[in-house]
Write a protein that holds these residues in place. Sequence first.
Motif, mmCIF file in Angstrom:
data_model
loop_
_atom_site.group_PDB
_atom_site.id
_atom_site.type_symbol
_atom_site.label_atom_id
_atom_site.label_comp_id
_atom_site.label_asym_id
_atom_site.label_seq_id
_atom_site.Cartn_x
_atom_site.Cartn_y
_atom_site.Cartn_z
ATOM 1 N N VAL A 1 1.016 0.366 -4.845
ATOM 2 C CA VAL A 1 -0.008 0.846 -5.319
ATOM 3 C C VAL A 1 -0.764 1.555 -4.169
ATOM 4 N N PRO A 2 -0.453 2.845 -3.948
ATOM 5 C CA PRO A 2 -0.824 3.835 -2.940
ATOM 6 C C PRO A 2 -2.320 3.919 -2.765
ATOM 7 N N ASN A 3 -3.217 3.812 -3.769
ATOM 8 C CA ASN A 3 -4.618 3.794 -3.539
ATOM 9 C C ASN A 3 -5.252 2.448 -3.617
ATOM 10 N N LEU A 4 -4.454 1.352 -3.177
ATOM 11 C CA LEU A 4 -4.834 0.222 -3.483
ATOM 12 C C LEU A 4 -6.336 -0.208 -2.174
ATOM 13 N N TYR A 5 -6.052 0.112 -1.174
ATOM 14 C CA TYR A 5 -7.059 0.028 -0.136
ATOM 15 C C TYR A 5 -7.635 1.518 0.094
ATOM 16 N N THR A 6 -8.938 1.281 0.630
ATOM 17 C CA THR A 6 -9.859 2.593 1.045
ATOM 18 C C THR A 6 -10.166 2.284 2.409
ATOM 19 N N PRO B 1 0.821 -1.167 0.007
ATOM 20 C CA PRO B 1 0.085 0.067 -0.080
ATOM 21 C C PRO B 1 0.782 1.208 -0.002
ATOM 22 N N ARG C 1 -6.972 0.497 4.653
ATOM 23 C CA ARG C 1 -5.609 1.229 4.375
ATOM 24 C C ARG C 1 -4.815 1.121 5.780
ATOM 25 N N SER D 1 -12.045 -6.714 3.112
ATOM 26 C CA SER D 1 -12.705 -6.813 1.836
ATOM 27 C C SER D 1 -13.680 -7.601 1.709
#
Length: 167
Positions: free
Chosen positions: A42-47, A38, A51, A98
């Motif tokens: 991929v910086p915006n992989l998790y919300t 993360p 995160r 998820s």
Amino acid sequence: MANVEPGGSSFFSRAARPLLILSAVLATYFGLSALLLPFFGVPNLYTGIERWIVPAAGALQLAAAAVAFVLAMRHELRGATLAVAGCWMLGWLETLPSVVRNGLGVDAEARLTLASFVALPVIAVSAAALAWRNRHPILAALIVTAPTAAGVLFTLAFGIMIAMYGF
């Protein structure tokens, strides 16, 4: 602590320690990837809460894997089994947000995820219970390393099939 001597008498007692070491190495890889992906991949992989849950569980999984590796190298089967079971439970915890958000699909692609989501806690808890009582430490080690052993066997079978028939 249950110690497994290098010159163990049965095949299973000799196979338990290398499988625990391999499981600890794989858990180290999974923990590192969950911790670093993360931030660096991929910086915006998790919300949302994912995160922070995924990297935190990855860091804890990395620490548990290091403990499992050290204990397996010292022939302490009970502690290594408990640490590997902890690694699998922390890996399961990473998937929890998820699954809560998206649900468990039952289409062909999600069946493996569903089986993994249900089987990993059962495997980890049953092996941890056996290891905690220290009655059957080799059986507990073999139960907790079952996903690793299955992965190794499937990889070998796939490699043999490619060697025989081509890709």
